[in-house]
Each structure stands twice: as structure tokens, then as C-alpha cells.
Write a protein that holds these residues in place. Structure first.
Motif, short mmCIF file in Angstrom:
data_model
loop_
_atom_site.label_atom_id
_atom_site.label_comp_id
_atom_site.label_asym_id
_atom_site.label_seq_id
_atom_site.Cartn_x
_atom_site.Cartn_y
_atom_site.Cartn_z
N PRO A 10 0.83 -1.22 0.00
CA PRO A 10 0.00 0.00 0.00
C PRO A 10 0.86 1.26 0.00
N LYS A 11 2.16 1.11 0.19
CA LYS A 11 3.04 2.29 0.22
C LYS A 11 3.54 2.69 -1.17
N GLY A 12 3.14 1.95 -2.20
CA GLY A 12 3.50 2.33 -3.57
C GLY A 12 5.00 2.47 -3.76
N LYS A 13 5.42 3.64 -4.29
CA LYS A 13 6.85 3.80 -4.58
C LYS A 13 7.70 3.90 -3.31
N ASN A 14 7.07 4.11 -2.18
CA ASN A 14 7.82 4.13 -0.92
C ASN A 14 7.90 2.75 -0.26
N HIS A 19 11.84 -1.94 -3.80
CA HIS A 19 13.23 -1.54 -4.04
C HIS A 19 14.12 -2.72 -4.42
N THR A 20 13.76 -3.91 -4.01
CA THR A 20 14.53 -5.08 -4.46
C THR A 20 14.31 -5.28 -5.95
N ALA A 21 13.06 -5.09 -6.39
CA ALA A 21 12.77 -5.22 -7.82
C ALA A 21 13.47 -4.09 -8.60
N LEU A 22 13.49 -2.89 -8.03
CA LEU A 22 14.16 -1.76 -8.69
C LEU A 22 15.67 -2.03 -8.78
N TYR A 23 16.21 -2.63 -7.75
CA TYR A 23 17.63 -2.99 -7.71
C TYR A 23 17.95 -3.97 -8.86
N LEU A 24 17.06 -4.96 -9.03
CA LEU A 24 17.28 -5.95 -10.08
C LEU A 24 17.12 -5.32 -11.47
N ALA A 59 2.73 -9.34 -20.42
CA ALA A 59 3.88 -9.83 -19.64
C ALA A 59 4.22 -11.29 -19.93
N ASP A 60 5.52 -11.59 -19.80
CA ASP A 60 5.95 -13.00 -19.84
C ASP A 60 6.03 -13.53 -18.41
N LEU A 61 6.43 -12.64 -17.51
CA LEU A 61 6.65 -13.05 -16.11
C LEU A 61 5.95 -12.06 -15.18
N LEU A 62 5.12 -12.57 -14.29
CA LEU A 62 4.51 -11.71 -13.26
C LEU A 62 5.34 -11.85 -11.99
N LEU A 63 5.78 -10.71 -11.47
CA LEU A 63 6.57 -10.72 -10.25
C LEU A 63 5.74 -10.03 -9.16
N PHE A 64 5.12 -10.86 -8.32
CA PHE A 64 4.30 -10.31 -7.22
C PHE A 64 5.27 -9.78 -6.16
N THR A 65 5.16 -8.50 -5.86
CA THR A 65 6.11 -7.84 -4.97
C THR A 65 5.31 -7.19 -3.86
N THR A 101 9.17 -8.74 1.45
CA THR A 101 9.99 -8.39 2.60
C THR A 101 9.09 -8.54 3.82
N SER A 102 9.73 -8.85 4.93
CA SER A 102 8.98 -9.06 6.18
C SER A 102 9.99 -9.26 7.29
N LYS A 103 9.49 -9.68 8.43
CA LYS A 103 10.40 -10.11 9.50
C LYS A 103 10.39 -11.64 9.57
N HIS A 104 10.00 -12.27 8.49
CA HIS A 104 9.94 -13.74 8.37
C HIS A 104 8.89 -14.37 9.28
N PHE A 105 7.99 -13.55 9.79
CA PHE A 105 6.90 -14.09 10.59
C PHE A 105 5.85 -14.61 9.60
N TYR A 106 5.74 -15.92 9.48
CA TYR A 106 4.80 -16.56 8.56
C TYR A 106 4.91 -16.04 7.13
N ASP A 107 6.15 -15.86 6.69
CA ASP A 107 6.37 -15.57 5.26
C ASP A 107 6.05 -16.82 4.43
N VAL A 108 6.21 -18.00 5.04
CA VAL A 108 5.96 -19.25 4.30
C VAL A 108 4.50 -19.37 3.84
N THR A 109 3.59 -18.99 4.73
CA THR A 109 2.16 -19.11 4.37
C THR A 109 1.79 -18.06 3.32
N ALA A 110 2.43 -16.91 3.38
CA ALA A 110 2.17 -15.88 2.37
C ALA A 110 2.61 -16.38 0.99
#
Ligand SMILES: Cc1cc2nc3c(=O)[nH]c(=O)nc-3n(C[C@H](O)[C@H](O)[C@H](O)COP(=O)(O)O)c2cc1C
Length: 454
Positions: A10-14, A19-24, A59-65, A101-110
Motif C-alpha cells: 500500500p506504500k507504492g513507490k515508498n 526496491h529489491t525489484a528496482l535494484y534488479l 507480460a511474460d513473467l509476473l513478479l508479485f512484490t 519483505t517481512s520479519k519472516h513471521f509466517y512468510d511461508v504461508t504468504a
């Protein structure tokens, strides 16, 4: 490759994550990256989906970020998945992956949630990157982001995809008709049933009606579809300082006075898109105004779920994980997959039993692991998350190992003793006997107290 970055923060460009996708993108001019702030535009896509459809089809590849939000994805991404499916966008055969990105709290279920939905759409799913919020700021995090992208492209070109989970067999859902007589009601407990039941959802309506009939207490129903949410959580952290949400729709007050005040919670929903309709996710995320405080610790929880729950292992983990982390006694889950009426009656009985006996059980890995992540997070962020910090101090949640000074000292003593060869010789084979001594005493005491009470 045409890569469409679906930035669902919900923070859009912020957003941190984007930023990881922008880095890539900065490192890979050989690929075309298109960024769409879907998290911020979700309301406009509800009105007109055509602009996004065009991007998706190109698109060829969807990158959910996206950031991990309360065990899954932000409400905005849940809504987007609904819109993609409702609008019948043809995505079969395209590649899909994700960055969180997260604090790895239930990142697996996401991650599993997004993967399962991509499988539904016939996409070729490549394992995503689950980064800590701060990873991009470290050399190692940058290296891992680069490695992820190289692996992603390798997987797309060599056909290395994730294995889809087993789906429920196609069958027509039987309509569940109310079957349980109403028992007399007492007002001694306040049970709240929180649901997102749709007006035409006959099964769930009947399940709720039967549960209420079988329950010997008065109960209230809160339908989340009727709550005038101004929108999903914005991730602004405004509430971390003041405890008040920036929205003026009154949800924080409603949550505290109409839901959290109950003696027991029953969550009732119908499975869709491997969770339930996004209205429930809006409710989940907006509870962030409560911070990381387990304010309903000890309150029993029960679930009424319509749908093929037995095939939703990720959802089962979410249901259990949430109760574990919240310290809520999970009484059970009744579904409409089999013996519905009997299951609902048993669930009502089980809730009564838990309330009357004030049952609790020790947290398992889901609960202990989750709370350790919160403990470390809040300790570091105590300056900002003041209410959480106060709560954690008051409730003894800061159980850092260094606080157990006596135990550490004891262990040092034992270590020093058993490193002496003569002690070693004497204790050979007896270590377990020493350890089990206090446990044996507990059993003896229990037997003695039973005998004296007879
Ligand atoms: C409403 C809300 C829920 C969150 N839930 C989780 C969670 O379940 N697990 C986790 O590790 N982090 C959680 N976080 C932290 C975010 O995932 C983290 O701050 C993320 O890096 C933010 O990314 P963004 O800047 O791209 O939005 C949550 C944050 C908010 C605001």
C-alpha cells in the motif's frame, strides 16, 4: 523478458519491497521491467480493470512484490487476485514468481498463498525471494537478491517450476440445510461470531444458524461485509505511536469494544482463493492498530468453514498458527465437507467445555517461534512501538536467555563437574537418572494426592 512487477504494497513507490525489484532492474537492462502500484490502485481497478488487463496480457513473467501482512499478503493483493480471476484474464503458461519483505513471521504461508493462486491460473510458478525488511541494505542481502534473479531466469529458461499441490476433486457442493434444534440460552457468556458471509451464501448462513442453535449461550454476529471500512491497512505505522488508526471509520474502537471484549470468538467464512473473500483480510490487516499485543490471550476460538478445508493445508497452518501466536485455545474447526450437523454440534460443545474449564495448552512451534520473532522485533523497536514494549514487559514476554542467569550458572556448574574425569566415571550412564528425578517426584505427588482425596 517482459517482467511485470505487481507492487502490492500500500506504500507504492515508498515500499521497501519494490526496491529489491528496482535494484534488479538497475542490474538487468536486458529485461524489460514494468512497475504497477497495484496496492495503491486497487480501488480504481475495481471500477476499471482494462488498463491492468493490458499489462498482464503483455507480460511474460509476473513478479508479485509485496510485504507479508498478518500471515499472508496485504488485503490489496487478495483483492487483486479476486479481480484477476473475476475478469477471466488468461494467464496460463506465463511465469510467476514473488518477492516479499517481512520479519519472516509466517512468510511461508504468504508465499504458499500466492503460489496456490498462480497454480489456479495455470501459471508456471518459480520459487520466490523472502527477504528480511533490511536485507537490501546489506551486502549479503544484495547478493541473495541477485542470486534469486539469476535462478529465476534460469528456471524460466530451463523449465524448473514448483510442484502444484493436490487439488480437491471436482464435485458439486451439497446445500447444507439447518438441522439442529435450538437449546435454551444463558447470558453468562458473550460469544461473538465474526464472519464475511455473503448474502447468497446459503451454506455458511445455515452453518452459523445451526451453531447458534446448538450453543447454550446468547451469541452475536458481526458481518465484516457490513462494516464501513474506508480501506485496507496503509502500513503507515501511524498507530504504532498513537495506537489510533489514521482512518476515521471507527474500526479500532469497534474492534476493542465489540469484538475483543467477547468471552469467545467464532470465525465463520467460506473458502475462496485459498483463504476467503478479501473482506476478511481487510479485517485482519486493520488489526495492526493493536500492534503485536496478544490482548485476547486465553480467549477460546472456534471456526466454521465452508469449503474443501481438507485440501487447504496452507490455510490449516494459518488457522492453527494464528491461534498459537495469539495464545487462543483453538476448540476446533467444523466444515461442511462431511457430517456437518454433528461436527457443528461437537464444536459448540467443545467451545462450552473450553470456556467452563478455562482450558489452555502449551504453545507449539507455530506459537513459540512466532512469539520469539515478535519479542526480538519489539525489543529493538521499543522506542517507536511503545505500547507493545510496555505490554511485553508487563507480560514477561522478554524471556531472553540472558535473563535466566541462575539456569545458565547451574549448567556451567554441571559442565565443569562432568568434565572432571573422576566425576565422569562415577556418573557414567546415570545422567538421565539425575535429570528425571524431579519428574518422578511430580508423578509420585500426583498419586499421593489422589489417594488422600479418595
Ligand atoms: C498490517 C501489517 C501486517 C504485517 N504483518 C507481518 C507479518 O505477518 N509477518 C512479518 O514478518 N511482517 C509483517 N509486517 C511487516 C512488513 O511485512 C514489513 O514491514 C515489510 O517489509 C513492509 O514492506 P513494504 O515497505 O514493501 O510495504 C506487517 C506490517 C503491517 C503494516
Amino acid at each position: 523478458m517482459n517482467i511485470l512487477v505487481l507492487n502490492a504494497s500500500p506504500k507504492g513507490k515508498n515500499s521497501t519491497t519494490v526496491h529489491t525489484a528496482l535494484y534488479l532492474q538497475a542490474l538487468h537492462p536486458e529485461h524489460t521491467f514494468t512497475f504497477v502500484p497495484v496496492g495503491q490502485r486497487i480501488k480504481s481497478y475495481e471500477k476499471d480493470f482494462a488498463p491492468l488487463r493490458a499489462e498482464l496480457e503483455k507480460a511474460d513473467l509476473l513478479l508479485f512484490t509485496y510485504p507479508v501482512y498478518t500471515f499472508i499478503a496485504p488485503y490489496q493483493l487478495h483483492r487483486l487476485i479476486e479481480l484477476i480471476k473475476e475478469n477471466g484474464v488468461e494467464l496460463a503458461g506465463k511465469f510467476a514468481s514473488q518477492i516479499t519483505t517481512s520479519k519472516h513471521f509466517y512468510d511461508v504461508t504468504a508465499h504458499r498463498y500466492v503460489e496456490e493462486n498462480c497454480f489456479d491460473l495455470g501459471m508456471k510458478v518459480v520459487r520466490g525471494l523472502s527477504a528480511d525488511m533490511d536485507d537490501l541494505l546489506t551486502e549479503q542481502g544484495q547478493r541473495e537478491a541477485r542470486a534469486f534473479f539469476e535462478q529465476l531466469i534460469f528456471s524460466c529458461t530451463h523449465g524448473l517450476f514448483a510442484v502444484p499441490p493436490v487439488h480437491a476433486p471436482e464435485r458439486t457442493k451439497e446445500v447444507y440445510r439447518p438441522a439442529l434444534p435450538s437449546v435454551p440460552k444463558s447470558r453468562s457468556k458473550d460469544v461473538v461470531i465474526v464472519t464475511n458471509c455473503a448474502p447468497n451464501d446459503e451454506n455458511l448462513q445455515n452453518m452459523i444458524a445451526d451453531f447458534r442453535a446448538a450453543l447454550p449461550y446468547e451469541s452475536r454476529v458481526v458481518n465484516l461485509r457490513e462494516f464501513p471500512f474506508s480501506g485496507g491497512c496503509l502500513g503507515c505505522f501511524g498507530c504504532a505511536v498513537t495506537g489510533k488508526c489514521v482512518y476515521k471509520d471507527g474500526f479500532d474502537e469497534f474492534l476493542r469494544t465489540k469484538i475483543q471484549s467477547a468471552d469467545a470468538f467464532v470465525y465463520a467464512f467460506t473458502i475462496s482463493d485459498h483463504y476467503t473473500h478479501s473482506s476478511f483480510k481487510c479485517y485482519d490487516d486493520r488489526q495492526f492498530c493493536n500492534g503485536h499485543r496478544t490482548v485476547t490471550h486465553g480467549t477460546p476460538i472456534a471456526y466454521l468453514i465452508s469449503g474443501e478445508y481438507q485440501y487447504e493445508s496452507n490455510l490449516r497452518m494459518i488457522v492453527e498458527g494464528r491461534s498459537e501466536v495469539g495464545g487462543n485455545y483453538l476448540c476446533g474447526v467444523a466444515t461442511d465437507e462431511g457430517n456437518t450437523a454433528a461436527d457443528i454440534r461437537t464444536l459448540a460443545d467443545s467451545l462450552v467445555f473450553a470456556l467452563e474449564k478455562k482450558l489452555s495448552r502449551p504453545a507449539n512451534f507455530y506459537g513459540v517461534g512466532g512469539m520469539k520473532i515478535f519479542r526480538d522485533l519489539i525489543y529493538i523497536m521499543q522506542g517507536m512501538m511503545k505500547a507493545d514494549h510496555k505490554f511485553y514487559k508487563e507480560h514477561g514476554i522478554y524471556d531472553f536467555p540472558q535473563k535466566q542467569k541462575k539456569r545458565i550458572l547451574q549448567m556451567k556448574l554441571v559442565g565443569a563437574l562432568i568434565s572432571i574425569p573422576s566425576v565422569q566415571k562415577k556418573m557414567k550412564g546415570q545422567m538421565n537418572q539425575y535429570i528425571i528425578g524431579p519428574y518422578q517426584k511430580v508423578v509420585e505427588q500426583a498419586a499421593n494426592s489422589r489417594k488422600t482425596s479418595e
